[in-house]
Motif scaffolding. Structure first.
Motif, PDB file in Angstrom:
ATOM      1  N   MET A 181       3.359 -34.126  -7.926  1.00  8.53           N
ATOM      2  CA  MET A 181       2.717 -34.093  -6.865  1.00  8.53           C
ATOM      3  C   MET A 181       1.240 -33.928  -6.672  1.00  8.53           C
ATOM      4  O   MET A 181       0.695 -34.419  -5.691  1.00  8.53           O
ATOM      5  N   ALA A 182       0.478 -33.706  -7.849  1.00  9.82           N
ATOM      6  CA  ALA A 182      -0.753 -33.663  -7.755  1.00  9.82           C
ATOM      7  C   ALA A 182      -1.403 -35.362  -8.039  1.00  9.82           C
ATOM      8  O   ALA A 182      -2.735 -35.547  -8.062  1.00  9.82           O
ATOM      9  N   SER A 183      -0.371 -36.237  -8.308  1.00 17.72           N
ATOM     10  CA  SER A 183      -0.800 -37.547  -8.555  1.00 17.72           C
ATOM     11  C   SER A 183      -0.472 -38.618  -7.305  1.00 17.72           C
ATOM     12  O   SER A 183       0.756 -38.808  -7.263  1.00 17.72           O
ATOM     13  N   PRO A 184      -1.470 -38.857  -6.589  1.00 15.75           N
ATOM     14  CA  PRO A 184      -1.291 -39.730  -5.557  1.00 15.75           C
ATOM     15  C   PRO A 184      -0.646 -41.104  -5.921  1.00 15.75           C
ATOM     16  O   PRO A 184       0.358 -41.658  -4.932  1.00 15.75           O
ATOM     17  N   GLN A 185      -0.928 -41.492  -6.900  1.00 18.33           N
ATOM     18  CA  GLN A 185      -0.339 -42.877  -7.259  1.00 18.33           C
ATOM     19  C   GLN A 185       1.243 -42.700  -7.565  1.00 18.33           C
ATOM     20  O   GLN A 185       2.061 -43.506  -7.282  1.00 18.33           O
ATOM     21  N   ARG A 186       1.465 -41.651  -8.375  1.00 17.06           N
ATOM     22  CA  ARG A 186       3.049 -41.514  -8.648  1.00 17.06           C
ATOM     23  C   ARG A 186       3.977 -41.094  -7.421  1.00 17.06           C
ATOM     24  O   ARG A 186       4.895 -41.468  -7.280  1.00 17.06           O
ATOM     25  N   VAL A 187       2.972 -40.200  -6.499  1.00 17.93           N
ATOM     26  CA  VAL A 187       3.763 -40.180  -5.334  1.00 17.93           C
ATOM     27  C   VAL A 187       4.160 -41.302  -4.752  1.00 17.93           C
ATOM     28  O   VAL A 187       5.246 -41.191  -4.229  1.00 17.93           O
ATOM     29  N   GLU A 188       3.234 -42.042  -4.662  1.00 13.59           N
ATOM     30  CA  GLU A 188       3.561 -43.248  -3.764  1.00 13.59           C
ATOM     31  C   GLU A 188       4.541 -44.170  -4.506  1.00 13.59           C
ATOM     32  O   GLU A 188       5.276 -44.694  -3.973  1.00 13.59           O
ATOM     33  N   TYR A 189       4.271 -44.137  -5.772  1.00 10.33           N
ATOM     34  CA  TYR A 189       5.615 -44.882  -6.551  1.00 10.33           C
ATOM     35  C   TYR A 189       6.937 -44.200  -6.099  1.00 10.33           C
ATOM     36  O   TYR A 189       7.739 -45.253  -5.847  1.00 10.33           O
ATOM     37  N   TYR A 190       7.142 -43.141  -6.149  1.00 11.87           N
ATOM     38  CA  TYR A 190       8.438 -42.525  -5.843  1.00 11.87           C
ATOM     39  C   TYR A 190       8.959 -42.464  -4.416  1.00 11.87           C
ATOM     40  O   TYR A 190       9.978 -42.614  -4.298  1.00 11.87           O
ATOM     41  N   ARG A 191       7.640 -42.574  -3.744  1.00 13.23           N
ATOM     42  CA  ARG A 191       8.107 -42.705  -2.193  1.00 13.23           C
ATOM     43  C   ARG A 191       8.690 -43.968  -1.842  1.00 13.23           C
ATOM     44  O   ARG A 191       9.727 -44.437  -1.123  1.00 13.23           O
ATOM     45  N   ALA A 192       8.086 -45.097  -2.458  1.00 12.77           N
ATOM     46  CA  ALA A 192       8.463 -46.546  -2.443  1.00 12.77           C
ATOM     47  C   ALA A 192      10.063 -46.587  -3.148  1.00 12.77           C
ATOM     48  O   ALA A 192      10.827 -47.198  -2.677  1.00 12.77           O
ATOM     49  N   LYS A 193      10.124 -46.155  -4.211  1.00  8.19           N
ATOM     50  CA  LYS A 193      11.426 -46.117  -4.960  1.00  8.19           C
ATOM     51  C   LYS A 193      12.581 -45.639  -4.081  1.00  8.19           C
ATOM     52  O   LYS A 193      13.715 -45.929  -3.887  1.00  8.19           O
ATOM     53  N   ILE A 194      12.415 -44.229  -3.791  1.00 10.28           N
ATOM     54  CA  ILE A 194      13.182 -43.434  -2.946  1.00 10.28           C
ATOM     55  C   ILE A 194      13.606 -44.327  -1.547  1.00 10.28           C
ATOM     56  O   ILE A 194      14.861 -44.293  -1.318  1.00 10.28           O
ATOM     57  N   ALA A 195      12.557 -44.863  -1.022  1.00  9.06           N
ATOM     58  CA  ALA A 195      13.075 -45.323   0.218  1.00  9.06           C
ATOM     59  C   ALA A 195      13.862 -46.631   0.082  1.00  9.06           C
ATOM     60  O   ALA A 195      14.749 -47.059   0.689  1.00  9.06           O
ATOM     61  N   ALA A 196      13.472 -47.260  -1.115  1.00  8.07           N
ATOM     62  CA  ALA A 196      14.458 -48.546  -1.338  1.00  8.07           C
ATOM     63  C   ALA A 196      15.819 -48.116  -1.693  1.00  8.07           C
ATOM     64  O   ALA A 196      16.612 -48.838  -1.378  1.00  8.07           O
ATOM     65  N   ASP A 197      15.899 -47.148  -2.649  1.00 11.09           N
ATOM     66  CA  ASP A 197      17.137 -46.493  -3.093  1.00 11.09           C
ATOM     67  C   ASP A 197      17.923 -46.312  -1.916  1.00 11.09           C
ATOM     68  O   ASP A 197      19.206 -46.584  -1.695  1.00 11.09           O
TER      69      ASP A 197
END
Length: 863
Positions: A837-853
């Motif tokens: 959660m301290a990494s904005p890039q990784r948060v964005e990655y998982y946000r997009a992935k979970i939304a798509a899933d």
């Protein structure tokens, strides 16, 4: 302890020794709690259904009965009481304020439904001058109001006395009539005209054969002696009904009861019995049923007034009931007694007086009046011929019309609304008010023509619009009781004279057409109250309407057409019962039951003592029941040894506890197979858990790893050395439609409860998520991250400290299962995300992935 050892111990299995008796006790205990919970939800549903029916009845145009209102109110109260009982079973002694609140609300709801107060005390006879003081309960509304007319405005009324409702109750009691009347009404089919006529005849016979109690006879005789001034004119009486509920706004009972006119005082008892018997005349019984009033609540006072041998008489409306925008007083007048006007017997004169100052006679329509009603020299009234010098003369002079109009205006002003006034001019020309009651007025749709461009179908034109609107049906002429029995639903009622006794037919009539009569008659008033289009006084042309012919009656257009014609620009149907005693009771019940004042469970005011309505009580009980189930499931002992492990290749342990009917077979083996589980929410969750494989822990940076190691050693909840069966296994408590899951996936804990039934209002999905191995800031960030997706799924979400709570209710079953499946996915795929959660890039990655899933998840197999 290194991290590998920590994880090994975290997922270590620690089987517990079995104690079958304890297992069975715990399981039975939880099953009992579950049944309470289910019963509470069921009662909640029943209560809200009853409330919805009450609200629907309030908004609709169908006439509700008092029995319906009472039944629905009782059903709601009974189910609220069930909810309270079940909540108390779930949490004994935790909400002591519920019962007092329920009792207070229940008393408020039952108030409007209570039976009419029985006149168990009070005088048997009152002078008319004291009728207002006696009140409507004793004197009845008609006589109480007439007393006020004299006392408060100084207008002339006939001298007289009132035989009170207390006297009526005494007659019923003295002759033992109540039980027999109830029996006759109970066995009758009052929807059938023949049964209605026969039953009413039997009941009226009971009254006509009743004995007058000696104390009543004495009281009336003394009152009549005081009334007789010993003048040269022998005293004659007019006995007029003053029933409880009569002359109420929207429920006037106009013409439904008997008046006995020109009665010799020595025969008052016989006339009195005739008047009180009319409480159960076919028109009165039918009218009460249409208005939803109870027969057993009926009681009658009788005005015993000096007869006014009228020179002229009639009715005055202080406002136009069909067109209130046009100011003025409408006066209908005839020679002799006003009976010809109220019965619609013959044509009468019409006057319109516009308000001043000064008031002005704006319109006068003088009819030919060859006959009049007069007092018989012996007793009673009879029709007689009008002398040729008066037949075509106005029955009122201009000054007299203005005087009548002025009295009507004063009555309207004094009583705060339009009035329907029956009046008479005595032989000296003095104005006497005989009756005054509220006049329903309103901008009634359909008061203008609704049939356009159909002159080729015109059968007749003319008459008076007594009740606006238009309707079609087959013509049925009614002249006798036999004709009335044959009258069918939706037919056009055609009569020579609009007598009040045809009122029972209006509930089934499409429209009313009368050769004679006008808008001031009693049947015209009832037609307006029932919302039946009525065209009266159409003249001899009306007799040409053939029996059985289909016609369209356009009352607003004052025309009758052949055939069933389309009604252009027809306004929305007017509520047939805009204001009745039942509707007023219904409105009061809904006001006490429906408002929801408790909205926020987190508000300090969300307490039992704050429940002011039945709806509040359902809200409180429902909320607390869910919390009690969760809190109990979370902290108390599950019957863990009754569980069987799910036979499935999975990295974690999943155990099943069947509460009722969640399995195809009783638990006998150590393992349970997926195909033996009948619980639909379980399958939806399981599909979501596994449909998209988890890709493993997210890659952690050095700070994230350090945070996890620090929390793993400092947070006791993550220390598997702490004995907690819930920390080691994930338990499903199931029935066929219910699932409660307490799980630990990774370092976070979650609980999920789902109730999925075919009945959407019973359905519920509740989700709680907490914990994590990272520091507080990252855990908090993950909750916010998860909140975004849950809100996107349509759940109501709140964050409370280290926990996220989400909830959805009353979804259709397919949506419910889809939501459970999504929660299954999130339970698995949000594990350990707090670490990144301290990494904005990784948060964005998982946000997009979970939304798509989530978007790609297939519908649950059972949806």
């Amino acid at each position: 302890m290194n991290l590998v050892e920590h994880f090994r111990r975290l997922f270590a299995q620690r089987p517990q020794p079995a104690d079958e008796q304890e297992v069975e006790r715990l399981r039975a205990e939880f099953a009992a709690r579950y049944r309470c919970f289910r019963d509470l939800l069921c009662a909640n549903q029943r209560a809200l259904e009853a409330l919805a029916e009450l609200e629907q009845a309030q908004e609709g145009s169908a006439p509700p009965s008092m029995a319906f209102v009472r039944g629905r109110a009782t059903a709601m109260a009974v189910n609220v009481f069930r909810m309270i009982q079940n909540l108390e079973a779930l949490a004994p002694d935790r909400y002591p304020g519920l019962s007092p609140s329920f009792q207070a609300v229940q008393a408020a709801v039952q108030g409007p439904l209570g039976p009419a107060p029985a006149p168990s005390e009070g005088p048997l006879v009152l002078p008319l001058t004291q009728a207002a003081l006696g009140g409507e309960a004793l004197a009845g509304p008609k006589m109480a109001l007439l007393g006020r007319v004299a006392a408060e405005l100084g207008l002339a009324v006939p001298p007289g006395l009132v035989i009170t409702t207390r006297a009526y109750a005494l007659v019923v009691e003295h002759n033992g009539l109540a039980e027999e009347i109830a029996r006759l009404l109970q066995i009758a089919d009052l929807e059938r005209m023949d049964s209605l006529l026969a039953t009413c005849s039997q009941v009226q016979g009971l009254f006509m054969r009743a004995h007058i109690p000696p104390e009543l006879d004495q009281a009336v005789e003394e009152g009549l002696d005081a009334l007789d001034d010993g003048g040269h004119q022998p005293l004659r009486l007019a006995l007029r009904s003053s029933a409880q509920g009569e002359d109420a706004p929207g429920a006037s009972f106009a013409g439904q009861f008997t008046s006995e006119l020109n009665v010799d005082p020595s025969r008052w008892g016989e006339a009195y019995r005739g008047v009180i018997a009319s409480l159960f005349s076919p028109p009165a019984v039918s009218y009460r049923r249409h208005m939803g009033l109870r027969d057993e609540d009926a009681a009658m006072a009788v005005g015993c007034l000096a007869m006014v041998p009228a020179r002229a008489g009639g009715v005055a409306y202080s406002a136009d009931p069909l067109n209130p925008d046009q100011p003025g007083v409408l006066v209908s007048s005839c020679w002799g007694l006003p009976k010809a006007v109220v019965d619609g017997s013959w044509d009468c004169d019409q006057f319109r007086v516009t308000p001043g100052p000064p008031a002005r006679l704006a319109q006068a329509t003088v009819a030919a009046k060859p006959r009049q009603y007069v007092c018989d020299p012996v007793e009673g009234v009879l029709p007689s011929l009008v002398g040729p010098e008066l037949r075509d003369e106005p029955s009122l002079s201009k000054a007299q019309a203005l005087e009548v109009a002025e009295a009507a205006r004063r009555l309207q002003e004094h009583f705060g609304g339009p009035q329907d006034v029956e009046w008479a001019l005595d032989q000296e020309g003095g104005l006497v008010i005989l009756q005054c009651r509220p006049l329903p007025v309103g901008d009634r749709p359909g008061r203008r023509a609704l049939v356009k461009g159909a002159e080729q179908h015109l059968l007749l034109r003319g008459g008076t619009t007594a009740s606006p609107g238009a309707a079609a049906g087959q013509v049925r002429w009614v002249q006798t009781g036999g004709d009335a029995v044959a009258f069918g639903e939706g037919e056009v009622l055609a009569v020579e004279q609009p007598l009040p006794r045809w009122a029972p037919l209006l509930g089934r009539a499409a429209a009313l057409v009368a050769v004679k009569g006008g808008e001031a008659g009693h049947l015209a008033s009832v037609a307006r109250e029932f919302g039946v289009p009525a065209l009266l006084g159409v003249g001899p042309a009306g007799r040409e309407l053939a029996q059985g012919r289909e016609v369209t009656v356009d009352a607003g257009g004052r025309a009758v057409y052949a055939g069933r014609l389309p009604l252009a620009d027809r306004p929305a149907a007017e509520p047939r019962l805009p204001d009745t005693p039942v509707r007023r009771a219904l409105a009061q019940v809904v006001a006490q039951a429906a408002p929801l004042n408790l909205l926020d469970p987190e508000d300090p005011g969300f307490t039992p003592e704050a429940c002011r309505t039945l709806h509040d009580l359902t809200r409180f009980c429902h909320q607390k029941a869910v919390e009690e189930m969760f809190s109990q499931a979370g902290r108390e002992h599950f019957p863990l040894h009754a569980a069987r492990q799910l036979y499935y290749h999975a990295p974690m342990q999943w155990w099943i506890i069947d509460l009722e009917d969640g399995l195809r077979h009783p638990l006998a083996e150590k393992y349970v197979r997926i195909e033996d589980i009948l619980c639909a929410p379980f399958h939806a969750f399981w599909e979501g858990l596994l449909e998209i494989p988890w890709q493993g822990p997210p890659p952690m940076d050095a700070k994230g790893m350090a945070s996890v190691m620090f929390q793993a050693t400092m947070n006791p909840a993550l220390n598997t050395g702490v004995k907690s069966s819930l920390a080691e296994r994930n338990y499903f408590l199931i029935t066929k439609q219910f699932m409660n899951l307490q799980s630990r996936v990774g370092f976070h804990f979650s609980s999920l409860e789902a109730m999925v039934t075919p009945n959407a209002p019973e359905n519920l999905v509740s989700f709680c998520f907490r914990g994590g191995a990272a520091d507080e800031g990252r855990r908090r960030a993950r909750l916010t991250f998860l909140e975004e997706f849950l809100a996107g799924l349509g759940m109501a979400v709140s964050l409370k400290g280290d926990a996220l709570l989400a909830r959805s209710e009353e979804l259709e079953a397919p949506r419910c299962l889809g939501l459970v499946k999504s929660l299954g996915y999130l339970t698995m795929h949000t594990r350990q995300l707090d670490m990144i959660m301290a990494s904005p890039q990784r948060v964005e990655y998982y946000r997009a992935k979970i939304a798509a899933d989530l978007a790609a998840l297939r519908p649950p197999a059972g949806a």
